[in-house]
Design a protein around this motif. Structure first.
Motif, short mmCIF file in Angstrom:
data_model
loop_
_atom_site.label_atom_id
_atom_site.label_comp_id
_atom_site.label_asym_id
_atom_site.label_seq_id
_atom_site.Cartn_x
_atom_site.Cartn_y
_atom_site.Cartn_z
N ARG A 1 55.36 -49.13 61.75
CA ARG A 1 54.58 -50.38 61.77
C ARG A 1 53.18 -50.14 61.23
NH1 ARG A 1 58.05 -54.64 63.21
NH2 ARG A 1 59.59 -53.82 64.64
N CYS A 2 52.57 -51.20 60.71
CA CYS A 2 51.21 -51.07 60.20
C CYS A 2 50.22 -51.69 61.17
CB CYS A 2 51.08 -51.73 58.83
SG CYS A 2 50.98 -53.54 58.87
N VAL A 3 48.96 -51.30 61.04
CA VAL A 3 47.88 -52.01 61.73
C VAL A 3 47.55 -53.20 60.85
CG1 VAL A 3 45.54 -51.87 62.66
CG2 VAL A 3 47.01 -49.82 62.65
N GLU A 4 47.92 -54.40 61.30
CA GLU A 4 47.85 -55.57 60.42
C GLU A 4 46.42 -55.87 59.95
OE1 GLU A 4 48.89 -60.25 60.61
OE2 GLU A 4 50.42 -58.91 61.44
N ASP A 5 45.43 -55.61 60.80
CA ASP A 5 44.04 -55.85 60.40
C ASP A 5 43.65 -54.95 59.22
OD1 ASP A 5 43.71 -57.76 62.33
OD2 ASP A 5 42.67 -56.46 63.74
N PHE A 6 44.17 -53.71 59.20
CA PHE A 6 43.89 -52.79 58.10
C PHE A 6 44.59 -53.27 56.82
CE2 PHE A 6 43.19 -48.80 61.00
CZ PHE A 6 42.12 -49.46 61.60
N ALA A 7 45.83 -53.73 56.98
CA ALA A 7 46.58 -54.25 55.83
C ALA A 7 45.89 -55.49 55.25
CB ALA A 7 48.01 -54.59 56.24
N THR B 1 53.35 -61.06 51.75
CA THR B 1 54.01 -60.97 53.05
C THR B 1 54.25 -59.51 53.33
OG1 THR B 1 56.21 -61.21 52.06
CG2 THR B 1 55.14 -63.23 52.81
N TYR B 2 54.17 -59.13 54.59
CA TYR B 2 54.29 -57.73 54.99
C TYR B 2 55.73 -57.42 55.40
CZ TYR B 2 49.19 -58.30 55.41
OH TYR B 2 47.86 -58.59 55.17
N PRO B 3 56.17 -56.17 55.20
CA PRO B 3 57.52 -55.79 55.63
C PRO B 3 57.71 -55.90 57.14
CG PRO B 3 56.60 -54.15 54.13
CD PRO B 3 55.48 -55.07 54.50
N LEU B 4 58.94 -56.24 57.56
CA LEU B 4 59.27 -56.27 58.99
C LEU B 4 59.09 -54.87 59.57
CD1 LEU B 4 62.47 -58.48 58.78
CD2 LEU B 4 60.42 -59.06 60.08
N LYS B 5 59.52 -53.88 58.80
CA LYS B 5 59.36 -52.48 59.19
C LYS B 5 59.09 -51.68 57.92
CE LYS B 5 61.45 -48.96 62.21
NZ LYS B 5 60.35 -48.90 63.17
N TYR B 6 58.02 -50.92 57.93
CA TYR B 6 57.64 -50.15 56.74
C TYR B 6 58.47 -48.88 56.61
CZ TYR B 6 53.45 -52.94 55.70
OH TYR B 6 52.58 -53.95 55.34
N SER C 1 50.07 -52.75 42.31
CA SER C 1 48.99 -52.35 43.23
C SER C 1 49.40 -52.50 44.68
CB SER C 1 47.73 -53.18 42.96
OG SER C 1 47.30 -53.03 41.62
N ALA C 2 50.01 -53.64 45.01
CA ALA C 2 50.42 -53.89 46.41
C ALA C 2 51.43 -52.85 46.88
CB ALA C 2 51.01 -55.29 46.53
N PHE C 3 52.30 -52.42 45.97
CA PHE C 3 53.30 -51.39 46.31
C PHE C 3 52.64 -50.02 46.46
CE2 PHE C 3 56.18 -48.01 44.80
CZ PHE C 3 57.17 -48.10 45.78
N MET C 4 51.79 -49.67 45.51
CA MET C 4 51.19 -48.33 45.52
C MET C 4 50.28 -48.10 46.73
SD MET C 4 50.31 -47.16 41.63
CE MET C 4 50.15 -45.44 42.08
N ILE C 5 49.48 -49.11 47.07
CA ILE C 5 48.54 -48.91 48.18
C ILE C 5 49.18 -49.20 49.54
CG2 ILE C 5 46.52 -49.33 46.74
CD1 ILE C 5 46.29 -52.11 47.84
N GLY C 6 50.43 -49.67 49.52
CA GLY C 6 51.17 -49.75 50.78
C GLY C 6 51.05 -51.04 51.56
N ILE C 7 50.68 -52.13 50.89
CA ILE C 7 50.68 -53.43 51.58
C ILE C 7 52.12 -53.93 51.69
CG2 ILE C 7 49.72 -55.75 51.70
CD1 ILE C 7 47.55 -54.84 49.73
N THR C 8 52.89 -53.71 50.62
CA THR C 8 54.32 -54.06 50.64
C THR C 8 55.13 -52.82 50.26
OG1 THR C 8 54.64 -54.64 48.31
CG2 THR C 8 53.68 -56.34 49.72
N ASP C 9 56.42 -52.87 50.60
CA ASP C 9 57.36 -51.81 50.19
C ASP C 9 58.27 -52.28 49.07
OD1 ASP C 9 56.39 -49.92 51.92
OD2 ASP C 9 57.96 -50.13 53.42
N GLU C 10 57.98 -53.46 48.53
CA GLU C 10 58.82 -54.04 47.48
C GLU C 10 58.51 -53.35 46.15
OE1 GLU C 10 59.88 -58.54 46.04
OE2 GLU C 10 57.76 -57.99 46.06
N TYR C 11 59.52 -52.64 45.60
CA TYR C 11 59.32 -51.98 44.31
C TYR C 11 59.20 -53.04 43.22
CZ TYR C 11 59.63 -48.29 40.80
OH TYR C 11 59.34 -47.43 39.76
N PRO C 12 58.17 -52.95 42.37
CA PRO C 12 57.95 -54.00 41.37
C PRO C 12 59.13 -54.13 40.41
CG PRO C 12 56.06 -52.52 41.52
CD PRO C 12 57.17 -51.87 42.28
#
Length: 204
Positions: free
Chosen positions: A67-73, A115-120, A188-199
């Motif tokens: 799980r992520c710390v949503e405030d950090f994300a 949108t953030y992943p349910l589970k990273y 960018s969103a994938f690389m920095i870890g906001i999402t796990d969706e591969y572009p």
């Protein structure tokens, strides 16, 4: 932020304006417009450092909990949005000035919604912490982005000249730049870890 999806999603849009400022286009062409962005660039620099530190912590949390710390994300998301606000404004496809600290504004011409992943993925978190790992995984996209970036100055120059002449962005050139920034946002969103969706390997 705050909305969840299996692997997360990245949505980027720019509304096409029927009228663009000729004076704004001239200032952009002379690079004088960029000077007015210096306060934003300073704030972005600070936010990027903060986002990098919190993002690193977030990947450690994900590695142990999934799980992520949503405030950090959210800070990482705002930093990415802020960067794209600046880029799209400087290139001239967006007339609206950037919102400080990348705050969402529902009536802004540019919209970035994540949108953030349910589970990273713990594996992706480990790759991001290694830096080299996530770079290798994303390398095909980075190469493709680099090639496309070579053509962006020509698209920008042609578009700005046309705005000075007609007060409008040529729709095909506007679409090319919008797709370019959308592609950049997904990578960018994938690389920095906001999402796990591969572009996806497509411009759209």
């Amino acid at each position: 932020g705050g909305t969840y999806h299996a692997r997360g999603t990245t949505s980027f849009t720019v509304d096409f304006s029927l009228k663009y400022s000729r004076i704004g286009a001239i200032l952009r062409l002379l690079q004088l417009y960029t000077i007015s962005m210096i306060p934003h660039l300073v704030v972005l620099y600070i936010y990027t450092i903060l986002s990098g530190i919190l993002g690193f912590i977030n990947q450690i949390v994900i590695l142990s909990t999934g799980r992520c710390v949503e405030d950090f994300a959210q800070i990482a998301e705002n930093t990415l949005r802020y960067y794209l606000y600046l880029e799209t404004c400087v290139t001239g496809i967006v007339e609206d000035r950037p919102e400080y600290a990348g705050r969402e504004r529902i009536d802004h011409q540019m919209q970035l919604n994540l949108t953030y992943p349910l589970k990273y993925s713990k594996l992706l978190a480990a790759l991001r912490l290694s830096v080299l790992g996530i770079f290798i995984v994303t390398l095909p996209h980075l190469v493709m982005l680099w090639f496309v970036t070579l053509f962006v100055p020509f698209v920008y120059f042609a578009g700005i000249i046309w705005v000075i002449i007609s007060g409008r962005w040529p729709n095909p050139l506007f679409m090319v730049l919008t797709m370019y920034f959308r592609y950049m946002a997904r990578i960018s969103a994938f690389m920095i870890g906001i999402t796990d969706e591969y572009p996806p390997f497509r411009f759209e």
